[in-house]
Design a protein around this motif. Structure first.
Motif, PDB file in Angstrom:
ATOM      1  N   GLN A 246      31.813  25.577  24.120  1.00  0.00           N
ATOM      2  CA  GLN A 246      31.833  26.931  24.659  1.00  0.00           C
ATOM      3  C   GLN A 246      33.061  27.147  25.533  1.00  0.00           C
ATOM      4  O   GLN A 246      33.420  26.288  26.341  1.00  0.00           O
ATOM      5  N   THR A 247      33.715  28.286  25.354  1.00  0.00           N
ATOM      6  CA  THR A 247      34.809  28.668  26.238  1.00  0.00           C
ATOM      7  C   THR A 247      34.286  29.647  27.283  1.00  0.00           C
ATOM      8  O   THR A 247      33.183  30.169  27.167  1.00  0.00           O
ATOM      9  N   GLY A 248      35.091  29.859  28.297  1.00  0.00           N
ATOM     10  CA  GLY A 248      34.676  30.753  29.361  1.00  0.00           C
ATOM     11  C   GLY A 248      33.675  30.151  30.315  1.00  0.00           C
ATOM     12  O   GLY A 248      33.116  30.839  31.169  1.00  0.00           O
ATOM     13  N   SER A 249      33.428  28.827  30.200  1.00  0.00           N
ATOM     14  CA  SER A 249      32.422  28.192  31.057  1.00  0.00           C
ATOM     15  C   SER A 249      32.860  28.152  32.521  1.00  0.00           C
ATOM     16  O   SER A 249      32.029  28.183  33.430  1.00  0.00           O
ATOM     17  N   ASP A 250      34.166  28.079  32.765  1.00  0.00           N
ATOM     18  CA  ASP A 250      34.647  28.066  34.150  1.00  0.00           C
ATOM     19  C   ASP A 250      34.320  29.385  34.851  1.00  0.00           C
ATOM     20  O   ASP A 250      33.881  29.405  36.004  1.00  0.00           O
ATOM     21  N   LEU A 251      34.539  30.488  34.132  1.00  0.00           N
ATOM     22  CA  LEU A 251      34.190  31.791  34.695  1.00  0.00           C
ATOM     23  C   LEU A 251      32.684  31.922  34.880  1.00  0.00           C
ATOM     24  O   LEU A 251      32.203  32.402  35.915  1.00  0.00           O
ATOM     25  N   LYS A 252      31.932  31.450  33.884  1.00  0.00           N
ATOM     26  CA  LYS A 252      30.473  31.542  33.940  1.00  0.00           C
ATOM     27  C   LYS A 252      29.910  30.785  35.138  1.00  0.00           C
ATOM     28  O   LYS A 252      28.964  31.229  35.788  1.00  0.00           O
ATOM     29  N   ASN A 253      30.522  29.622  35.421  1.00  0.00           N
ATOM     30  CA  ASN A 253      30.042  28.781  36.521  1.00  0.00           C
ATOM     31  C   ASN A 253      30.769  29.040  37.837  1.00  0.00           C
ATOM     32  O   ASN A 253      30.615  28.283  38.789  1.00  0.00           O
ATOM     33  N   HIS A 254      31.570  30.123  37.867  1.00  0.00           N
ATOM     34  CA  HIS A 254      32.284  30.534  39.088  1.00  0.00           C
ATOM     35  C   HIS A 254      33.186  29.420  39.623  1.00  0.00           C
ATOM     36  O   HIS A 254      33.280  29.197  40.824  1.00  0.00           O
ATOM     37  N   LYS A 255      33.851  28.728  38.717  1.00  0.00           N
ATOM     38  CA  LYS A 255      34.721  27.625  39.130  1.00  0.00           C
ATOM     39  C   LYS A 255      36.126  28.135  39.442  1.00  0.00           C
ATOM     40  O   LYS A 255      36.691  28.937  38.693  1.00  0.00           O
ATOM     41  N   VAL A 256      36.653  27.628  40.539  1.00  0.00           N
ATOM     42  CA  VAL A 256      38.065  27.846  40.827  1.00  0.00           C
ATOM     43  C   VAL A 256      38.846  26.773  40.076  1.00  0.00           C
ATOM     44  O   VAL A 256      38.534  25.596  40.151  1.00  0.00           O
ATOM     45  N   THR A 257      39.850  27.178  39.315  1.00  0.00           N
ATOM     46  CA  THR A 257      40.643  26.242  38.532  1.00  0.00           C
ATOM     47  C   THR A 257      42.109  26.341  38.938  1.00  0.00           C
ATOM     48  O   THR A 257      42.501  27.233  39.695  1.00  0.00           O
ATOM     49  N   TYR A 258      42.901  25.431  38.413  1.00  0.00           N
ATOM     50  CA  TYR A 258      44.340  25.484  38.674  1.00  0.00           C
ATOM     51  C   TYR A 258      44.912  26.819  38.188  1.00  0.00           C
ATOM     52  O   TYR A 258      45.780  27.409  38.827  1.00  0.00           O
ATOM     53  N   VAL A 259      44.392  27.297  37.076  1.00  0.00           N
ATOM     54  CA  VAL A 259      44.874  28.563  36.518  1.00  0.00           C
ATOM     55  C   VAL A 259      44.495  29.737  37.414  1.00  0.00           C
ATOM     56  O   VAL A 259      45.315  30.636  37.668  1.00  0.00           O
ATOM     57  N   SER A 260      43.259  29.743  37.917  1.00  0.00           N
ATOM     58  CA  SER A 260      42.841  30.868  38.761  1.00  0.00           C
ATOM     59  C   SER A 260      43.578  30.874  40.094  1.00  0.00           C
ATOM     60  O   SER A 260      43.788  31.942  40.683  1.00  0.00           O
ATOM     61  N   LEU A 261      44.006  29.699  40.557  1.00  0.00           N
ATOM     62  CA  LEU A 261      44.754  29.624  41.810  1.00  0.00           C
ATOM     63  C   LEU A 261      46.231  29.934  41.627  1.00  0.00           C
ATOM     64  O   LEU A 261      46.866  30.531  42.505  1.00  0.00           O
ATOM     65  N   ASN A 262      46.792  29.518  40.492  1.00  0.00           N
ATOM     66  CA  ASN A 262      48.243  29.568  40.327  1.00  0.00           C
ATOM     67  C   ASN A 262      48.741  30.507  39.228  1.00  0.00           C
ATOM     68  O   ASN A 262      49.946  30.732  39.128  1.00  0.00           O
ATOM     69  N   GLY A 263      47.828  31.009  38.415  1.00  0.00           N
ATOM     70  CA  GLY A 263      48.245  31.888  37.335  1.00  0.00           C
ATOM     71  C   GLY A 263      48.598  31.119  36.071  1.00  0.00           C
ATOM     72  O   GLY A 263      48.906  29.919  36.114  1.00  0.00           O
ATOM     73  N   MET A 264      48.565  31.798  34.931  1.00  0.00           N
ATOM     74  CA  MET A 264      48.782  31.158  33.642  1.00  0.00           C
ATOM     75  C   MET A 264      50.208  30.632  33.485  1.00  0.00           C
ATOM     76  O   MET A 264      50.420  29.509  33.014  1.00  0.00           O
ATOM     77  N   GLU A 265      51.198  31.409  33.894  1.00  0.00           N
ATOM     78  CA  GLU A 265      52.592  31.007  33.693  1.00  0.00           C
ATOM     79  C   GLU A 265      52.937  29.757  34.486  1.00  0.00           C
ATOM     80  O   GLU A 265      53.527  28.808  33.961  1.00  0.00           O
ATOM     81  N   LYS A 266      52.559  29.736  35.758  1.00  0.00           N
ATOM     82  CA  LYS A 266      52.853  28.569  36.593  1.00  0.00           C
ATOM     83  C   LYS A 266      52.077  27.349  36.120  1.00  0.00           C
ATOM     84  O   LYS A 266      52.585  26.224  36.156  1.00  0.00           O
ATOM     85  N   SER A 267      50.862  27.556  35.640  1.00  0.00           N
ATOM     86  CA  SER A 267      50.050  26.449  35.137  1.00  0.00           C
ATOM     87  C   SER A 267      50.685  25.826  33.892  1.00  0.00           C
ATOM     88  O   SER A 267      50.756  24.602  33.759  1.00  0.00           O
TER      89      SER A 267
END
Length: 314
Positions: A246-267
């Motif tokens: 399953q994709t989107g599990s990070d959003l579903k579980n309210h997880k902060v990720t490297y992408v959510s902190l730094n953005g897609m381009e920087k990641s």
């Protein structure tokens, strides 16, 4: 080099090793044995045992001494996935394109299967001590003991379990309290620790020096961090059909990720940088001045494997 053909050949070889060490499905505990085997044989990249085997070869390792540890590291990795997928954790129904263990065998049996895989991993690794390559000298036994210590440490409270603990607690924190420092701790331990373990064990069993182990630990950290950031990227951009889970599990579980902190381009840029550093490190780690096997030895497949896994699309 036909990388895809060589990759499939190695995966097939690892599958054969795993089947050799998995338990027979019999006795009153048959159900948990079936659940263990279902989990391990569900497919996957077999990254960790493959890294272990290729680093073993990089340092001139010969024979089958590495094989019990290859099976053990995959059992530990699989147990962590079985528990990750549980309703009390990430609550995922698909893994590697198949129903997760708890979805097939029930939550209680999935917990037992994960516990069993962790214990059986160490039973399996212990078999290396009885192999001819270990028993021929004190040095061989010492290498096995050192490898066992790495396996236990990187899987435990100061490794993968520590990272999983911080990750679980981070889900309950306000977003502003999930700092870059905390996130890097989680990735360094939850993801990178087993990658470090795989590479260091392969090197130890082949006779690498302490300085080379330290270099591999740093390289493994870079690979693990890049691997996890790419996983976070794919969770947002891929699909169940492509990724096998399953994709989107990070959003579903309210997880902060490297992408959510730094953005897609920087990641994506960080993945590229870490990949380049890891491959450059592998190109010279076996030829450190003053170290054993100090020559121009390279493992082209290993370097390509690292690049492919970090920049993977599934």
């Amino acid at each position: 080099m036909n990388f895809e053909a060589e990759l499939q050949e190695r995966v097939s070889g690892i599958e054969a090793i795993l089947r050799q060490y998995l338990p027979a499905e019999e006795g009153y505990q048959k159900t948990v044995l079936e659940a263990m085997n279902y989990s391990v044989l569900a497919g996957g990249k077999r990254l960790r045992p493959m890294l272990m085997q290729e680093v073993f070869r990089l340092f001139g390792g010969k024979g089958r001494l590495v094989e019990p540890f290859m099976a053990a590291i995959e059992m530990i990795h699989t147990y962590s996935l079985v528990h990750d997928d549980l309703p009390c954790m990430d609550n995922d129904e698909y893994r590697r394109g198949r129903k997760t263990t708890h979805a097939v065998y029930g939550e209680g049996m999935a917990v037992l299967a994960g516990d069993a895989l962790l214990n059986y991993a160490f039973e399996t690794a212990c078999k290396a001590f009885n192999m001819p390559e270990a028993g021929q000298s004190i040095d061989g036994l010492n290498r096995c003991a050192k490898a066992m210590a790495i396996l236990a440490g990187k899987a435990g409270i100061y490794g993968m379990i520590g990272g999983q603990t911080a990750d679980t607690e981070a889900e309950e924190l306000p977003e502003e309290q999930v700092t870059q420092e905390l996130l890097l701790f989680i990735h360094e331990n939850k993801t990178a620790a087993l990658i470090q373990s795989s590479m260091m064990i392969g090197a130890v069993l082949a006779g690498a020096a302490d300085g080379q182990l330290e270099a591999l630990e740093r390289i493994g950290s870079n690979i693990g961090l890049a691997f996890q950031i790419q996983d976070d990227i794919l969770d947002l951009t891929s699909s169940l059909e492509v990724l096998g889970k399953q994709t989107g599990s990070d959003l579903k579980n309210h997880k902060v990720t490297y992408v959510s902190l730094n953005g897609m381009e920087k990641s994506a840029e960080q993945v590229r940088r870490l990949s380049e550093e890891a491959i450059a490190g592998l190109a010279c780690v076996a030829a450190q001045e003053g170290m054993p096997q100090a020559d121009t030895r390279r493992n082209d497949f290993l370097e390509k494997l690292v690049e492919d896994l970090i920049t993977r699309k599934k």
